[in-house]
Motif scaffolding. Structure first.
Motif, PDB file in Angstrom:
ATOM      1  N   UNK A 145      -3.200 -29.220  11.333  1.00  0.00           N
ATOM      2  CA  UNK A 145      -3.264 -29.725  12.413  1.00  0.00           C
ATOM      3  C   UNK A 145      -2.059 -30.559  11.657  1.00  0.00           C
ATOM      4  N   UNK A 146      -1.622 -30.993  10.272  1.00  0.00           N
ATOM      5  CA  UNK A 146      -0.859 -32.099   9.793  1.00  0.00           C
ATOM      6  C   UNK A 146       0.613 -31.181   9.478  1.00  0.00           C
ATOM      7  N   UNK A 147       0.628 -29.601   9.198  1.00  0.00           N
ATOM      8  CA  UNK A 147       1.914 -28.768   9.289  1.00  0.00           C
ATOM      9  C   UNK A 147       1.377 -28.235  10.823  1.00  0.00           C
ATOM     10  N   UNK A 148       2.041 -28.235  12.067  1.00  0.00           N
ATOM     11  CA  UNK A 148       2.879 -27.451  12.891  1.00  0.00           C
ATOM     12  C   UNK A 148       3.273 -26.461  11.965  1.00  0.00           C
ATOM     13  N   UNK A 149       3.943 -26.232  11.217  1.00  0.00           N
ATOM     14  CA  UNK A 149       5.226 -24.595  10.218  1.00  0.00           C
ATOM     15  C   UNK A 149       4.036 -23.315  10.137  1.00  0.00           C
ATOM     16  N   UNK A 150       2.193 -24.559   9.614  1.00  0.00           N
ATOM     17  CA  UNK A 150       1.818 -23.330   9.054  1.00  0.00           C
ATOM     18  C   UNK A 150       1.469 -22.429   9.826  1.00  0.00           C
ATOM     19  N   UNK A 151       1.294 -21.046   9.503  1.00  0.00           N
ATOM     20  CA  UNK A 151       0.920 -19.859  10.841  1.00  0.00           C
ATOM     21  C   UNK A 151      -1.648 -20.152   9.937  1.00  0.00           C
ATOM     22  N   UNK A 152      -1.708 -19.363  10.908  1.00  0.00           N
ATOM     23  CA  UNK A 152      -3.341 -19.358  10.139  1.00  0.00           C
ATOM     24  C   UNK A 152      -3.525 -17.872  10.318  1.00  0.00           C
ATOM     25  N   UNK A 153      -3.892 -17.120   8.471  1.00  0.00           N
ATOM     26  CA  UNK A 153      -3.846 -16.069   8.163  1.00  0.00           C
ATOM     27  C   UNK A 153      -4.609 -15.038   8.926  1.00  0.00           C
ATOM     28  N   UNK A 154      -3.969 -13.997   9.375  1.00  0.00           N
ATOM     29  CA  UNK A 154      -4.596 -12.423   9.941  1.00  0.00           C
ATOM     30  C   UNK A 154      -6.114 -12.720   9.471  1.00  0.00           C
ATOM     31  N   UNK A 155      -6.489 -12.522  10.607  1.00  0.00           N
ATOM     32  CA  UNK A 155      -8.034 -12.155  10.603  1.00  0.00           C
ATOM     33  C   UNK A 155      -9.370 -13.532  10.844  1.00  0.00           C
ATOM     34  N   UNK A 156      -8.336 -14.412  11.042  1.00  0.00           N
ATOM     35  CA  UNK A 156      -8.583 -16.181  11.482  1.00  0.00           C
ATOM     36  C   UNK A 156      -8.480 -16.726  12.379  1.00  0.00           C
ATOM     37  N   UNK A 157      -9.176 -16.497  13.227  1.00  0.00           N
ATOM     38  CA  UNK A 157      -8.256 -17.955  14.907  1.00  0.00           C
ATOM     39  C   UNK A 157      -7.525 -16.910  15.527  1.00  0.00           C
ATOM     40  N   UNK A 181      -4.670 -15.756  13.416  1.00  0.00           N
ATOM     41  CA  UNK A 181      -3.793 -15.910  13.052  1.00  0.00           C
ATOM     42  C   UNK A 181      -2.478 -14.607  12.862  1.00  0.00           C
ATOM     43  N   UNK A 182      -1.321 -14.696  12.179  1.00  0.00           N
ATOM     44  CA  UNK A 182      -0.604 -14.258  12.177  1.00  0.00           C
ATOM     45  C   UNK A 182       0.185 -14.127  10.639  1.00  0.00           C
ATOM     46  N   UNK A 183      -0.458 -14.561   9.870  1.00  0.00           N
ATOM     47  CA  UNK A 183       0.175 -14.754   8.645  1.00  0.00           C
ATOM     48  C   UNK A 183      -0.400 -13.135   7.762  1.00  0.00           C
ATOM     49  N   UNK A 184       0.542 -12.583   7.422  1.00  0.00           N
ATOM     50  CA  UNK A 184      -0.028 -11.297   6.727  1.00  0.00           C
ATOM     51  C   UNK A 184      -0.216 -11.767   4.863  1.00  0.00           C
ATOM     52  N   UNK A 232       6.126 -24.265   6.029  1.00  0.00           N
ATOM     53  CA  UNK A 232       6.379 -23.192   6.135  1.00  0.00           C
ATOM     54  C   UNK A 232       6.023 -21.794   5.047  1.00  0.00           C
ATOM     55  N   UNK A 233       4.654 -21.360   5.457  1.00  0.00           N
ATOM     56  CA  UNK A 233       4.441 -20.443   3.893  1.00  0.00           C
ATOM     57  C   UNK A 233       4.876 -19.187   3.567  1.00  0.00           C
ATOM     58  N   UNK A 283      -9.381 -18.368   5.125  1.00  0.00           N
ATOM     59  CA  UNK A 283      -8.038 -19.246   6.186  1.00  0.00           C
ATOM     60  C   UNK A 283      -7.770 -20.979   5.528  1.00  0.00           C
ATOM     61  N   UNK A 284      -6.605 -21.026   5.892  1.00  0.00           N
ATOM     62  CA  UNK A 284      -5.886 -22.463   6.093  1.00  0.00           C
ATOM     63  C   UNK A 284      -7.013 -23.386   6.818  1.00  0.00           C
ATOM     64  N   UNK A 285      -7.402 -23.959   6.073  1.00  0.00           N
ATOM     65  CA  UNK A 285      -8.541 -25.297   7.466  1.00  0.00           C
ATOM     66  C   UNK A 285      -7.105 -26.147   7.999  1.00  0.00           C
ATOM     67  N   UNK A 286      -8.328 -26.793   9.278  1.00  0.00           N
ATOM     68  CA  UNK A 286      -8.050 -27.053  10.556  1.00  0.00           C
ATOM     69  C   UNK A 286      -7.171 -27.957  10.039  1.00  0.00           C
ATOM     70  N   UNK A 287      -8.140 -29.239   9.414  1.00  0.00           N
ATOM     71  CA  UNK A 287      -7.106 -30.463   8.797  1.00  0.00           C
ATOM     72  C   UNK A 287      -5.404 -30.231   8.561  1.00  0.00           C
TER      73      UNK A 287
END
Length: 580
Positions: free
Chosen positions: A560-572, A574-577, A169-170, A553-557
């Protein structure tokens, strides 16, 4: 390291990416296309060659869109700021989650492998220290490239194996910054203050400390600290002061010639702190071709074209802004009596620019001139352009990229000093920078600076000085990002000039003949021969930088490869601050 030796070792090690044991045998002879991992970590030359490959994979280059593979490691594109034109989805508010993809984990795995294997290798302690110190720096550098864009990213400090948990994870941004600065702190005492001329380009103690200063300056700025944490500025001050002191003690100093500092190599360049070396023959780049006019370039053109906004930002030789009363600015001959960095950075219509070593060559940027078709702004960039290169040599340039020079460390220190209440120290730095530039001291010895600036005024002065000093060095966009200043550009368009020949009825051949005969004096008669119209460089869009772009944003690819990655706040959703 000797450049020829560097490339021989680099070619030799290129077969090592997998580093798997078990050479095949052909007639009982070793397979020369594979080298066992055991051999690499028992031979100092092979281990050094492995490190050299990491330099190639990790170190930055002239521009993000360069054809060289290392160029992706840092965004140096001038189009990501107000200093040059060029379409850019970030500037126009058109980014998607896939727009920024800087993901260095393949190279980081190789760095972690070196850091794991070298301590047990049969090398001298001095050799181990050098290898480990450089690898720690490169790891910090690559993590910083990602953290400066995304905020926290997965911290992986061991070479991952296929049978391990690859889904990491991040980490918090604060944890990543702590690791980056620790790696740099650990690297610095293992590295020399200076390398021999043959080894220049390797990381020194001062370079490690300078990068730490840059990282902490960014971390204290509004991108990472919107509420402005005072302790972060104090840490940035301490780190940059320590780096500056160390570099000066090791012999670093501003080069006397601002325009020529790019062409002095080895230890003779006292200003270069962190560089990527190039050499022809050997490892080259195409930047010279990319910024030259088409008639003096080979296969490239159109890069780093200065905007009118940048042109107008340069002060006069007396240091005063062109808009200030008493500055002496002449709008009909705007190049006269300007800050000498103007002529070292900007190629305007009618300037002497002896490209390809052509004595007396004049650069004409007016519509219909032989080299006007490739400039959208009416100007070309002169910084770090080697005038001696012939046209066919411009795409195989050997000019080194200087990522950090002493001037930046000084400016980083000045900015941190100002933010912590020592505006007087900032004044001294700006005066030194302007003195080297060739600006007149003036009766008050302030080199055109306004006296009595408060913190806010000095902050503005520092950012302007950085804009001028580091134009086309990949710093302007980063300054706009870290200080959250992109919003000031929103709703505007970058500007340029459309220059039209009006004298001699627009007959360019008649004009060229008259100019060659000496009957045309552009310094006093420019407006008799040319008309200049201010134009929009951004033709279809206005600048529309969105607030969520400060962290990409963390790119979709990768998601998809790492389900533990959280997307960045403000993008789709995202919950990562990234501010944590």
């Amino acid at each position: 390291m000797n450049k020829i030796k560097y490339y021989i070792l680099l070619l030799f090690i290129v077969a090592l990416p997998a580093l798997q044991t078990g050479c095949t045998k052909v007639l009982d002879k070793p397979d020369l296309d594979a080298i066992s991992e055991g051999k690499v970590w028992s031979d100092i030359n092979l281990a050094t060659a492995f490190l050299n490959r990491l330099y190639t994979d990790a170190m930055p280059s002239w521009a993000r869109n360069s054809s060289s593979p290392e160029a992706i490691n840092a965004s140096n594109a001038s189009s990501e700021s107000d200093e040059s034109g060029g379409a850019d989805d970030m500037m126009y508010g058109q980014m998607t989650i896939n727009s920024v993809d800087i993901w260095h984990y393949e190279t980081l795995r190789s760095i972690n492998l070196l850091l794991k294997r070298v301590p047990a290798a049969p090398f001298t302690q001095a050799d181990k220290n050098n290898l480990i110190g450089q690898a720690l720096f490169l790891r910090a550098w690559l993590y910083w490239q990602m953290v400066s864009l995304y905020g926290g990213v997965p911290l992986i400090l061991e070479p991952q194996e296929l049978n391990g948990d690859l889904n990491v994870p991040r980490s918090k941004t604060s944890e990543c910054i702590a690791r980056i600065t620790k790696d740099l702190d650990d690297a610095a005492p293992l590295l020399p203050n200076i390398w021999s001329d043959e080894e220049v380009g390797r990381i020194t103690k001062g370079a490690a400390m300078a990068l730490k200063g840059r990282v902490l300056l960014h971390y204290a700025s509004e991108q990472f600290s919107p509420a402005q944490n005072a302790d972060r500025w104090l840490q940035a001050l301490q780190a940059n002061k320590a780096a500056l002191d160390t570099l000066v003690k090791s012999g670093k100093a501003l080069m006397p010639d601002f325009g020529g500092l790019w062409f002095v190599e080895g230890n003779a360049n006292t200003e270069a702190v962190m560089i990527t070396r190039f050499n022809n023959p050997g490892r080259t780049h195409s930047r010279d071709a990319a910024v030259r006019p088409l008639d003096e370039a080979s296969n490239y053109t159109g890069g780093d074209q200065p905007t009118l906004d940048l042109v107008n930002a340069f002060p006069m030789k007396n240091g005063l802004p062109i808009t200030a009363p008493g500055s002496g600015y002449n709008a009909q001959a705007y190049w006269l009596n300007r800050d000498p960095r103007f002529a070292a950075t900007i190629a305007w219509n009618g300037v002497l620019w002896q490209l390809s070593g052509k004595s007396g060559r004049i650069q004409w940027n007016f519509a219909g001139s032989i080299s006007s078709g490739s400039t959208a702004t009416g100007f070309y960039c002169r910084k770090a352009v080697n005038e001696t290169y012939k046209r066919a040599e411009t795409e195989i340039s050997g000019t080194d990229w200087i990522e950090i020079r002493l001037a930046e460390v000084m400016m980083n220190y000045a900015e941190a000093a100002n933010e912590t209440g020592n505006t007087a120290a900032a004044y001294e730095v700006l005066k030194a920078i302007r003195k080297r530039a060739g600006i007149d001291a003036g009766g008050n010895e302030l080199y055109g600076l306004t006296s009595g600036l408060d913190k806010s005024g000095m902050r503005t002065a520092i950012l302007l000085e950085r804009r001028l000093e580091f134009a086309f060095e990949g710093k302007r966009g980063k300054d706009l990002r870290r200080r959250r200043l992109y919003g000031q550009l929103n709703g505007t368009k970058r500007k340029g000039l459309r220059i039209t020949l009006t004298g001699f009825g627009g007959d360019k051949n008649a004009f060229y003949t008259a100019y060659a005969a000496g009957s045309v004096n552009l310094n006093t008669q420019y407006n008799q021969y040319f008309n200049e119209q201010v134009i929009d460089v951004d033709l279809l869009n206005v600048i529309n930088f969105r607030d969520n772009y400060y962290f990409a944003a963390i790119p979709r690819t990768h998601l998809e490869k790492n389900p533990k990655l959280q997307q960045t706040n403000g993008w789709d959703g995202g919950t990562f601050d990234p501010l944590q």
